[in-house]
Design a protein around this motif. Sequence first.
Motif, PDB file in Angstrom:
ATOM      1  N   HIS A   1      -1.827  12.051  -3.813  1.00 37.90           N
ATOM      2  CA  HIS A   1      -1.997  11.956  -2.360  1.00 37.90           C
ATOM      3  C   HIS A   1      -1.443  13.164  -1.610  1.00 37.90           C
ATOM      4  CE1 HIS A   1      -3.525   7.869  -2.600  1.00 37.90           C
ATOM      5  NE2 HIS A   1      -2.650   7.700  -3.552  1.00 37.90           N
ATOM      6  N   ILE A   2      -0.529  13.890  -2.246  1.00 39.83           N
ATOM      7  CA  ILE A   2       0.093  15.031  -1.571  1.00 39.83           C
ATOM      8  C   ILE A   2      -0.943  16.128  -1.303  1.00 39.83           C
ATOM      9  CG2 ILE A   2       0.901  16.397  -3.539  1.00 39.83           C
ATOM     10  CD1 ILE A   2       3.144  15.463  -0.615  1.00 39.83           C
ATOM     11  N   LEU A   3      -2.015  16.094  -2.055  1.00 37.17           N
ATOM     12  CA  LEU A   3      -3.077  17.089  -1.880  1.00 37.17           C
ATOM     13  C   LEU A   3      -4.077  16.689  -0.800  1.00 37.17           C
ATOM     14  CD1 LEU A   3      -3.724  17.773  -5.681  1.00 37.17           C
ATOM     15  CD2 LEU A   3      -2.316  19.108  -4.103  1.00 37.17           C
ATOM     16  N   THR A   4      -3.901  15.512  -0.220  1.00 40.56           N
ATOM     17  CA  THR A   4      -4.809  15.036   0.825  1.00 40.56           C
ATOM     18  C   THR A   4      -4.121  15.171   2.187  1.00 40.56           C
ATOM     19  OG1 THR A   4      -4.014  12.749   0.867  1.00 40.56           O
ATOM     20  CG2 THR A   4      -5.670  13.307  -0.810  1.00 40.56           C
ATOM     21  N   ASP A   5      -4.792  14.686   3.216  1.00 39.58           N
ATOM     22  CA  ASP A   5      -4.188  14.733   4.549  1.00 39.58           C
ATOM     23  C   ASP A   5      -3.324  13.510   4.827  1.00 39.58           C
ATOM     24  OD1 ASP A   5      -6.192  12.856   4.821  1.00 39.58           O
ATOM     25  OD2 ASP A   5      -6.932  13.642   6.727  1.00 39.58           O
TER      26      ASP A   5
ATOM     27  N   LEU B   1       4.616  10.860   5.086  1.00 39.43           N
ATOM     28  CA  LEU B   1       3.442  10.106   4.692  1.00 39.43           C
ATOM     29  C   LEU B   1       2.864   9.435   5.926  1.00 39.43           C
ATOM     30  CD1 LEU B   1       1.783   8.867   2.255  1.00 39.43           C
ATOM     31  CD2 LEU B   1       3.339   6.916   2.436  1.00 39.43           C
ATOM     32  N   TYR B   2       1.562   9.579   6.120  1.00 38.03           N
ATOM     33  CA  TYR B   2       0.860   8.929   7.218  1.00 38.03           C
ATOM     34  C   TYR B   2       0.262   7.633   6.675  1.00 38.03           C
ATOM     35  CZ  TYR B   2       1.140  13.642   9.079  1.00 38.03           C
ATOM     36  OH  TYR B   2       1.595  14.857   9.507  1.00 38.03           O
ATOM     37  N   PHE B   3       0.402   6.537   7.429  1.00 46.12           N
ATOM     38  CA  PHE B   3      -0.172   5.283   6.966  1.00 46.12           C
ATOM     39  C   PHE B   3      -0.647   4.452   8.152  1.00 46.12           C
ATOM     40  CE2 PHE B   3       4.219   4.194   7.863  1.00 46.12           C
ATOM     41  CZ  PHE B   3       4.166   2.917   8.387  1.00 46.12           C
TER      42      PHE B   3
ATOM     43  N   ALA C   1       0.832  -1.207   0.000  1.00 43.75           N
ATOM     44  CA  ALA C   1       0.000   0.000   0.000  1.00 43.75           C
ATOM     45  C   ALA C   1       0.868   1.260   0.000  1.00 43.75           C
ATOM     46  CB  ALA C   1      -0.947  -0.010   1.201  1.00 43.75           C
ATOM     47  N   ILE C   2       1.928   1.256   0.803  1.00 44.35           N
ATOM     48  CA  ILE C   2       2.852   2.401   0.832  1.00 44.35           C
ATOM     49  C   ILE C   2       3.480   2.584  -0.543  1.00 44.35           C
ATOM     50  CG2 ILE C   2       5.067   3.227   1.759  1.00 44.35           C
ATOM     51  CD1 ILE C   2       4.240   1.859   4.434  1.00 44.35           C
ATOM     52  N   GLU C   3       3.904   1.491  -1.161  1.00 44.92           N
ATOM     53  CA  GLU C   3       4.501   1.567  -2.496  1.00 44.92           C
ATOM     54  C   GLU C   3       3.515   2.134  -3.509  1.00 44.92           C
ATOM     55  OE1 GLU C   3       5.848  -2.437  -3.194  1.00 44.92           O
ATOM     56  OE2 GLU C   3       7.596  -2.167  -1.888  1.00 44.92           O
ATOM     57  N   PHE C   4       2.253   1.712  -3.426  1.00 40.34           N
ATOM     58  CA  PHE C   4       1.244   2.227  -4.347  1.00 40.34           C
ATOM     59  C   PHE C   4       1.046   3.728  -4.158  1.00 40.34           C
ATOM     60  CE2 PHE C   4      -3.008   3.483  -5.527  1.00 40.34           C
ATOM     61  CZ  PHE C   4      -3.076   3.043  -6.841  1.00 40.34           C
ATOM     62  N   VAL C   5       0.872   4.142  -2.913  1.00 38.33           N
ATOM     63  CA  VAL C   5       0.647   5.563  -2.630  1.00 38.33           C
ATOM     64  C   VAL C   5       1.838   6.395  -3.104  1.00 38.33           C
ATOM     65  CG1 VAL C   5       0.420   7.274  -0.777  1.00 38.33           C
ATOM     66  CG2 VAL C   5      -0.970   5.199  -0.742  1.00 38.33           C
ATOM     67  N   LEU C   6       3.050   5.952  -2.786  1.00 39.89           N
ATOM     68  CA  LEU C   6       4.233   6.718  -3.207  1.00 39.89           C
ATOM     69  C   LEU C   6       4.414   6.697  -4.719  1.00 39.89           C
ATOM     70  CD1 LEU C   6       6.750   5.777  -0.392  1.00 39.89           C
ATOM     71  CD2 LEU C   6       5.573   7.971  -0.734  1.00 39.89           C
TER      72      LEU C   6
ATOM     73  N   ALA D   1      -5.111   6.649   8.916  1.00 42.35           N
ATOM     74  CA  ALA D   1      -3.684   6.780   8.596  1.00 42.35           C
ATOM     75  C   ALA D   1      -3.009   7.745   9.557  1.00 42.35           C
ATOM     76  CB  ALA D   1      -3.509   7.238   7.149  1.00 42.35           C
ATOM     77  N   LYS D   2      -3.630   8.890   9.792  1.00 40.93           N
ATOM     78  CA  LYS D   2      -3.027   9.888  10.679  1.00 40.93           C
ATOM     79  C   LYS D   2      -3.103   9.459  12.143  1.00 40.93           C
ATOM     80  CE  LYS D   2      -2.292  14.694   9.930  1.00 40.93           C
ATOM     81  NZ  LYS D   2      -2.760  15.944   9.433  1.00 40.93           N
TER      82      LYS D   2
END
Length: 136
Positions: free
Chosen positions: A49-53, A69-71, A38-43, A80-81
């Motif tokens: 995702h940078i526009l989200t929280d 990155l919050y996960f 999941a981290i690999e996908f988001v990155l 995530a946060k």
Amino acid sequence: MYTSGRYLVQFDPYTKRHYIKNIAKRYSDRQWQATQKAIEFVLGHIEQHILTDKAETIHASDAGRIIKLYFRVAGTKDSAKGSGNRAVVFLDDKLCVARVLLIYSKEEICEPNETAKWQKIIDDQFPEIMRKFSGR
């Protein structure tokens, strides 16, 4: 210069030897493997995702960006946060590489001064990257 392309994700050996090992011990291998994917996908798609929280830019220069990155760990109910899990990542926007420098939970690096603590680790372990942002 930010790119709209997909980023190649790399986990630095330092983070594999340290905090990932600790997080992986607390959860099953399957949970950690799913979390890492999941981290690999988001990155890989960080611009969305940078526009989200879920992610925030900490430093930016012509050399790239450092983001936090919050996960959450797969199979847990925390947000995530709210989970307390973080990844500090160097984005090389020219090469489209996301280099994971540090993954930690607030159990390892905690208040007070969580930010100062992880920034010192990054500064100590990755001075060549930090020089790109400090002008040293």
